[in-house]
Each structure stands twice: as structure tokens, then as C-alpha cells.
Design a protein around this motif. Structure first.
Motif, mmCIF file in Angstrom:
data_model
loop_
_atom_site.group_PDB
_atom_site.id
_atom_site.type_symbol
_atom_site.label_atom_id
_atom_site.label_comp_id
_atom_site.label_asym_id
_atom_site.label_seq_id
_atom_site.Cartn_x
_atom_site.Cartn_y
_atom_site.Cartn_z
ATOM 1 N N GLY A 24 24.727 32.330 54.456
ATOM 2 C CA GLY A 24 25.955 31.549 55.567
ATOM 3 C C GLY A 24 26.650 30.817 54.365
ATOM 4 N N VAL A 25 26.092 30.092 53.292
ATOM 5 C CA VAL A 25 26.861 28.916 52.682
ATOM 6 C C VAL A 25 27.621 30.204 51.095
ATOM 7 N N GLY A 26 27.106 31.022 51.302
ATOM 8 C CA GLY A 26 27.856 31.906 50.137
ATOM 9 C C GLY A 26 28.405 33.127 51.030
ATOM 10 N N LEU A 27 29.128 33.080 51.977
ATOM 11 C CA LEU A 27 30.153 33.589 52.748
ATOM 12 C C LEU A 27 31.516 32.292 52.869
ATOM 13 N N LEU A 28 30.576 30.602 52.668
ATOM 14 C CA LEU A 28 31.594 29.896 52.825
ATOM 15 C C LEU A 28 31.810 29.423 51.503
ATOM 16 N N ARG A 29 31.426 29.715 50.395
ATOM 17 C CA ARG A 29 31.576 28.754 48.850
ATOM 18 C C ARG A 29 32.019 29.964 48.141
ATOM 19 N N PHE A 30 31.888 31.299 48.633
ATOM 20 C CA PHE A 30 32.626 32.515 47.703
ATOM 21 C C PHE A 30 33.931 32.483 47.665
ATOM 22 N N ASP A 32 36.400 35.423 46.662
ATOM 23 C CA ASP A 32 37.031 36.328 47.848
ATOM 24 C C ASP A 32 36.599 37.265 48.795
ATOM 25 N N PHE A 33 36.921 37.652 49.396
ATOM 26 C CA PHE A 33 36.299 39.142 50.345
ATOM 27 C C PHE A 33 35.170 40.030 49.610
ATOM 28 N N PRO A 80 24.156 48.738 54.507
ATOM 29 C CA PRO A 80 24.808 48.903 53.875
ATOM 30 C C PRO A 80 25.788 49.419 54.117
ATOM 31 N N ALA A 81 26.005 50.906 55.185
ATOM 32 C CA ALA A 81 27.191 51.597 55.086
ATOM 33 C C ALA A 81 28.148 50.980 56.177
ATOM 34 N N ALA A 82 27.827 49.510 56.232
ATOM 35 C CA ALA A 82 28.967 48.953 57.005
ATOM 36 C C ALA A 82 29.416 48.228 55.943
ATOM 37 N N SER A 83 28.775 47.563 54.411
ATOM 38 C CA SER A 83 29.738 46.586 54.039
ATOM 39 C C SER A 83 30.361 48.263 53.120
ATOM 40 N N HIS A 84 29.916 49.004 52.240
ATOM 41 C CA HIS A 84 30.820 49.538 51.930
ATOM 42 C C HIS A 84 32.112 50.088 52.649
ATOM 43 N N ALA A 85 31.747 50.382 53.887
ATOM 44 C CA ALA A 85 32.920 50.748 54.832
ATOM 45 C C ALA A 85 33.962 49.354 54.868
ATOM 46 N N LEU A 86 33.442 48.299 54.610
ATOM 47 C CA LEU A 86 34.282 47.038 54.791
ATOM 48 C C LEU A 86 34.527 47.682 53.330
ATOM 49 N N THR A 87 34.693 47.158 51.907
ATOM 50 C CA THR A 87 35.328 46.888 51.002
ATOM 51 C C THR A 87 35.782 48.080 51.019
ATOM 52 N N CYS A 93 43.902 48.968 51.188
ATOM 53 C CA CYS A 93 44.256 48.051 51.538
ATOM 54 C C CYS A 93 44.903 46.563 50.695
ATOM 55 N N LYS A 94 44.554 47.663 49.152
ATOM 56 C CA LYS A 94 44.778 46.701 48.654
ATOM 57 C C LYS A 94 44.581 45.577 48.417
ATOM 58 N N LEU A 95 43.296 45.021 48.773
ATOM 59 C CA LEU A 95 43.688 43.692 48.470
ATOM 60 C C LEU A 95 43.112 43.780 46.959
ATOM 61 N N SER A 96 43.117 42.765 45.927
ATOM 62 C CA SER A 96 43.270 42.618 44.653
ATOM 63 C C SER A 96 41.769 41.013 44.189
ATOM 64 N N PRO A 97 41.058 41.357 43.718
ATOM 65 C CA PRO A 97 39.877 40.578 43.903
ATOM 66 C C PRO A 97 39.600 39.322 43.164
ATOM 67 N N TRP A 98 39.359 38.238 42.914
ATOM 68 C CA TRP A 98 40.147 36.784 43.047
ATOM 69 C C TRP A 98 39.726 37.288 41.636
ATOM 70 N N ARG A 99 40.178 36.183 40.469
ATOM 71 C CA ARG A 99 40.027 36.097 39.703
ATOM 72 C C ARG A 99 40.671 34.852 38.655
ATOM 73 N N SER A 100 39.720 34.232 37.833
ATOM 74 C CA SER A 100 40.652 32.997 37.264
ATOM 75 C C SER A 100 41.489 33.041 36.143
ATOM 76 N N ASP A 101 41.288 33.865 35.656
ATOM 77 C CA ASP A 101 42.995 33.892 34.699
ATOM 78 C C ASP A 101 44.406 33.544 35.727
ATOM 79 N N LYS A 102 43.814 34.352 36.541
ATOM 80 C CA LYS A 102 45.477 34.134 37.515
ATOM 81 C C LYS A 102 45.671 32.737 37.662
ATOM 82 N N GLU A 103 44.552 32.179 37.306
ATOM 83 C CA GLU A 103 45.188 30.095 37.741
ATOM 84 C C GLU A 103 46.424 30.311 36.687
ATOM 85 N N ASP A 104 45.634 30.741 35.659
ATOM 86 C CA ASP A 104 46.366 30.148 34.324
ATOM 87 C C ASP A 104 47.860 30.220 33.984
ATOM 88 N N GLU A 105 47.234 32.226 34.584
ATOM 89 C CA GLU A 105 49.264 32.569 34.828
ATOM 90 C C GLU A 105 50.042 31.889 35.434
#
Length: 109
Positions: A24-30, A32-33, A80-87, A93-105
Motif C-alpha cells: 500500500g505504501v508503494g502504491l502511494l509513493r511510486f 507512475d502507473f 499475475p495475469a490481471a497485472s499483465h492485462a492492466l499493463t 492506450c499509449k500511457l508513457s512511463p515516468w522518466r526523471s529526464d522529462k522534468e529537466d526538458e
């Protein structure tokens, strides 16, 4: 023998509960999706093994133990199949992963 089973069962139940809280802490702290799905998906399988295993050690009825075992096997394959299906749906849906270099740009003029 009963004391040993109770201690082992209690240890499994407490360990599973602690891992649920960590998840639960990981869900709140991380950020991106995708990392949140990993935090939930990686720990929920181990949590359910620990919690349902601890409950199986506490039961006196063979029928209840069989139901818990069936639930464990079902969840072991479907979680695990549900996690895979969500991902996979997020990628489609073209949801891009979070990257730290996006903030710099975005902060540069």
C-alpha cells in the motif's frame, strides 16, 4: 505440536499483513502507473500465499482447508495475469512511463 502450528500460522499471518501494508505504501509513493502495478503485483502473490497458508494451518476442518487451497491456487494464477492485462492495456492506450529526464526538458526555456 499445536503450539508450533499456532506460532508458524501467526508468523505467516503477521508477515502477510506487513507485506500488504508495504504494498500500500508503494502504491502511494511510486510516481507512475507501471511502477505502482509492479509494487502491487509483486507483493500480492506473496501476501496471499502467506495469509492463506497461515489460515490453512489454523483450520480444523478439511473442507475449509480445501476451499482455502482452491482459493490460493486460483489467485496464484489469476493475480499475475490481471497485472499483465492492466499493463498491456496501459501500453495500448499509449500511457508513457515516468522518466526523471522529462522534468529537466520541461524546465528549460
Amino acid at each position: 505440536m499445536s503450539l508450533l502450528l499456532n506460532l508458524l500460522s501467526g508468523l505467516m499471518l503477521v508477515s502477510g499483513a506487513i507485506l500488504v501494508v508495504i504494498s500500500g505504501v508503494g502504491l502511494l509513493r511510486f510516481p507512475d502507473f507501471y511502477s505502482r502495478i509492479q509494487a502491487a503485483g509483486m507483493t500480492d502473490t506473496l501476501c496471499m500465499i502467506l495469509i492463506l497458508g497461515g489460515l490453512m494451518l489454523r483450520t480444523d476442518s478439511l473442507e475449509v482447508g480445501a476451499k482455502l487451497l482452491f482459493t490460493l491456487v486460483f489467485l496464484f494464477f489469476t493475480a499475475p495475469a490481471a497485472s499483465h492485462a492492466l499493463t498491456k492495456a496501459a501500453r495500448q492506450c499509449k500511457l508513457s512511463p515516468w522518466r526523471s529526464d522529462k522534468e529537466d526538458e520541461s524546465s528549460q526555456p
